[in-house]
Design an enzyme around this catalytic site. Structure first.
Site, PDB file in Angstrom:
ATOM      1  N   LYS A   1      -6.335  -7.850  15.501  1.00  0.00           N
ATOM      2  CA  LYS A   1      -6.215  -8.180  14.075  1.00  0.00           C
ATOM      3  C   LYS A   1      -5.174  -9.286  13.938  1.00  0.00           C
ATOM      4  CE  LYS A   1      -5.272  -5.883   9.615  1.00  0.00           C
ATOM      5  NZ  LYS A   1      -4.976  -4.595   8.938  1.00  0.00           N
TER       6      LYS A   1
ATOM      7  N   SER B   1      -8.147  -3.104   5.309  1.00  0.00           N
ATOM      8  CA  SER B   1      -7.948  -4.526   5.522  1.00  0.00           C
ATOM      9  C   SER B   1      -8.342  -4.996   6.924  1.00  0.00           C
ATOM     10  CB  SER B   1      -6.465  -4.865   5.292  1.00  0.00           C
ATOM     11  OG  SER B   1      -5.645  -4.217   6.241  1.00  0.00           O
TER      12      SER B   1
ATOM     13  N   SER C   1      -6.369   1.257   6.301  1.00  0.00           N
ATOM     14  CA  SER C   1      -7.015   0.017   6.751  1.00  0.00           C
ATOM     15  C   SER C   1      -7.648   0.025   8.132  1.00  0.00           C
ATOM     16  CB  SER C   1      -6.029  -1.139   6.670  1.00  0.00           C
ATOM     17  OG  SER C   1      -5.967  -1.576   5.348  1.00  0.00           O
TER      18      SER C   1
HETATM   19  N1  GLN Z   1      -6.142  -0.475   0.675  1.00  0.00           N
HETATM   20  C1  GLN Z   1      -4.743  -0.223   0.790  1.00  0.00           C
HETATM   21  C2  GLN Z   1      -3.978  -1.364   0.172  1.00  0.00           C
HETATM   22  O1  GLN Z   1      -4.547  -2.236  -0.329  1.00  0.00           O
HETATM   23  C3  GLN Z   1      -4.366   0.001   2.212  1.00  0.00           C
HETATM   24  C4  GLN Z   1      -4.277  -1.229   3.018  1.00  0.00           C
HETATM   25  C5  GLN Z   1      -3.810  -0.989   4.420  1.00  0.00           C
HETATM   26  O2  GLN Z   1      -3.917   0.123   4.945  1.00  0.00           O
HETATM   27  N2  GLN Z   1      -3.276  -2.040   5.026  1.00  0.00           N
HETATM   28  O3  GLN Z   1      -2.789  -1.383   0.174  1.00  0.00           O
END
Ligand code: GLN
Length: 488
Positions: A76, A151, A175
């Site tokens: 990532k 994400s 994410s």
């Molecule tokens: N969807 C969550 C957010 O927008 C979690 C994102 C994540 O785990 N990086 O913060």
């Protein structure tokens, strides 16, 4: 070849039935062929990959290989990678070449893996659909009209479309698990502190945790083996021995107590996602598990609590991006104030700015007690709920997400409905627990995920349950057919 798991590819490499250079070339060719429609990769490290693969092949010939020698993977784009652009999905870091490797990257290098490239992600990991990336959205390999989840959407979609056998992700509120669920791959968020955060661009430091995404639980076990362990460069990493995660994959599930939290099955859950969990319960019972209804009474408070704590920490972490030290700098600033303001205005996208505003507000003098302190108290209640539950059960099972993948653009203008996608994953991060998402079925050709939550440092148990489930089901083995055209 490309649909094989990491464990199967290792077997081929060990038997000398293919070389790492051949394997790496196969995945690079697939990326070049298919990634135009998916947008999983921000950067491809082709030359480095082929050179590293040749070195691993030589090491193997001399018997000097490591346990993942020659296996291609993708990181990532939140993990700093020496000499390679590390953008975090943001214009702010579009020009940032990292001078050092994150500990996770270093660990994978030492284990002998080959880096294919860096995967697309929501900007600074803020999102649930991979639509906030500066580099455009990732598309779901099962349906190009659908989101891949976020994400770590690029990492999940790359594994689902067999552009990489495994990839890394990070999970602050879901994410890793959420895109894994929406793309039909297996993803593990380890216990907070199990995997070093050093060199992982910080979003919300008390919640962030890196972990693997792959086709199977067995592959996640192999990858976690490389990632886990204490790191002197991350004071929140824990000095606890790392077990052999593969050694217990075949343990019997006879008598394992699995809790089903009633709060995970209320309004908002898609009936077919619920049905897939009910099916999984039957499979696990067949494997000898004992199913118990449980309650996690504060589940409904997790989303509002997270959306105070995560933005608060993000607003503080992101203050380092000021146009001075690294990243984007505005053109011809008039003075220092103008430099800060315009660099941040032009460098950050809308969702990141929203989080910085919320975070700054909840930390401000007049509101700190009302929001931030209050959220910390509720966080403790959520953590206590889990500890109470783990007195009675070994593992908790539920859905990963309330619905299968939605269409691109469907929720982009409605942040609250987007935030609600995290309803089953966020409480796990607030408590710092490990959790895994694995394929559990399809709704109109869009995958759904099953979530297993464990007690602290029980990753081996989660992997064991998932592996056993994957021995007698084949959801995880299904691949999207549109990416199976011949490459000739
Ligand atoms: N969807 C969550 C957010 O927008 C979690 C994102 C994540 O785990 N990086 O913060």
């Amino acid at each position: 070849m490309h649909t094989k798991t990491i464990a199967q590819l290792l077997d081929l490499l060990n038997k000398r039935e293919c070389s790492s250079v051949e394997l790496t070339q196969i995945f690079l060719d697939r990326i070049k062929r298919y990634d135009k429609s998916l947008n999983c990769f921000i950067t491809l490290t082709e030359e480095m990959a082929l050179a590293a693969a040749a070195v691993e092949d030589q090491k193997r010939a001399k018997g000097q290989h490591q346990f993942l020698s020659g296996i291609p993977i993708a990181h990532k784009d939140i993990f700093c990678t020496q000499g390679v652009k590390t953008s975090c999905g943001s214009k702010m870091l579009d020009n940032f070449i990292s001078p050092y490797d994150a500990t996770v990257v270093k660990n994978f290098k030492e284990a002998g893996t080959i880096l294919l490239g860096k995967t697309n992600m929501d900007e600074f990991a803020m999102g649930s659909s991979n639509e906030t990336s500066y580099y455009g959205p990732v598309r779901n390999p099962w349906d190009l009209k659908a989101v891949a989840g976020g994400s770590s959407g690029g990492s999940a979609a790359a594994v689902a479309a067999s552009l990489s056998p495994g990839s890394t992700g990070t999970d602050t509120g879901g994410s890793i698990r959420q895109p894994a669920a929406l793309c039909n791959v297996t993803g593990l968020k380890p216990t907070y502190g199990r995997v070093s955060r050093y060199g992982m661009v910080a979003f919300a430091s008390s919640l962030d945790q890196g972990g693997p995404l792959a086709k199977t639980a067995e592959d996640c076990a192999l990858m976690l083996q490389a990632m886990a362990g204490v790191d002197l460069k991350d004071s929140t990493s824990l000095d606890k021995p790392v077990p052999n995660y593969c050694a217990t994959l075949n343990a019997s599930l006879e008598g394992v107590r699995i809790g089903i939290p009633k709060e995970f099955f209320q309004a908002g859950l898609h009936p077919e996602v619920e049905a897939s969990v009910q099916e999984a319960i039957k499979v696990l019972e067949k494997l000898g598990a004992k199913i118990k209804p449980i309650s996690l009474p504060n589940t409904g408070l997790a989303v509002p609590t997270y959306y105070v704590i995560a933005p608060a920490e993000a607003s503080s972490n992101l203050s380092r991006f000021d146009g001075v030290r690294f990243g984007y700098r505005c053109h011809e600033p008039k003075n220092l104030d103008d430099l800060y303001k315009r660099s941040r205005t032009e460098g950050f996208g809308a969702e990141v700015k929203r989080r910085i505003l919320i975070g700054t507000y909840v930390l401000s003098a007049g509101y700190f007690d009302a929001y931030y302190i209050q959220a910390q108290k509720v966080r403790k209640l959520i953590t206590n709920d889990f500890q109470e539950a783990f007195r009675e059960v070994d593992i908790i099972l539920g859905p990963t997400t309330p619905t299968p993948a939605f269409n691109l653009g469907e929720k982009s203008n409605d942040p609250v409905s987007m935030y609600l996608c995290d309803i089953y994953t966020i409480n796990v991060n607030l408590a710092g627990l490990p959790a895994l998402s694995m394929p559990g079925g399809f709704v109109n050709n869009r995958p759904t995920g099953l979530q297993l939550i464990g007690n602290y440092f029980e990753e081996a148990k989660l992997l064991n349950v998932a592996h056993q489930f994957q021995q007698i089901t084949d959801w995880h083995a299904k691949t999207p057919t549109i990416f199976e055209e011949s490459l000739s």
